[in-house]
Scaffold this active site. Structure first.
Site, PDB file in Angstrom:
ATOM      1  N   CYS A  32      -6.317   7.664   7.069  1.00  0.00           N
ATOM      2  CA  CYS A  32      -6.620   6.884   5.861  1.00  0.00           C
ATOM      3  C   CYS A  32      -5.511   5.874   5.562  1.00  0.00           C
ATOM      4  O   CYS A  32      -4.413   6.255   5.153  1.00  0.00           O
ATOM      5  CB  CYS A  32      -6.815   7.863   4.698  1.00  0.00           C
ATOM      6  SG  CYS A  32      -6.894   7.102   3.076  1.00  0.00           S
ATOM      7  N   CYS A  35      -4.246   5.810   1.963  1.00  0.00           N
ATOM      8  CA  CYS A  35      -3.429   7.005   1.696  1.00  0.00           C
ATOM      9  C   CYS A  35      -1.968   6.728   2.037  1.00  0.00           C
ATOM     10  O   CYS A  35      -1.059   7.163   1.329  1.00  0.00           O
ATOM     11  CB  CYS A  35      -3.919   8.200   2.522  1.00  0.00           C
ATOM     12  SG  CYS A  35      -5.586   8.742   2.126  1.00  0.00           S
TER      13      CYS A  35
END
Length: 107
Positions: A32, A35
């Site tokens: 991600c 993230c």
């Protein structure tokens, strides 16, 4: 050493729900991109406010149960718990100001 602690399906209840301090949970995954953008912001907040708020992160790749039980539908998801109750939640990378506002009332 990181100021943000890893939490798992096995210890989520003990670390997050039974905490005597507010807890910010960062649900993330290694694939991600957003993230990776938010992680250093949470680390910075943890170094500054870690005495008043517990900061934890959960790798959703290896801990699928807790995210499913807590309606984590996208990553990153940031949740704030106090007294074992979910009080705030965000999905997607957020700037430091938004994350700080999420915990300010508990400082």
């Amino acid at each position: 050493m990181s100021a943000v602690t890893e939490v798992t399906d096995a210890n989520f209840e003990e670390v997050v729900l039974k905490s005597d301090k507010p807890v910010m949970v960062d649900y993330w995954a290694d694939w991600c991109g957003p993230c990776k953008q938010v992680a250093p912001i949470i680390e910075e907040l943890a170094k500054t406010y870690g005495d008043k708020v517990t900061f934890v992160k959960m790798d959703t790749n290896v801990n699928p149960v807790t995210p499913a039980n807590n309606q984590v539908l996208g990553l990153p998801t940031i949740q704030v718990y106090t007294g074992g109750e979910l009080v705030k939640a965000f999905t997607g990378a957020k700037p430091k100001s938004v994350l700080l506002r999420a915990i300010e009332e508990y400082l």
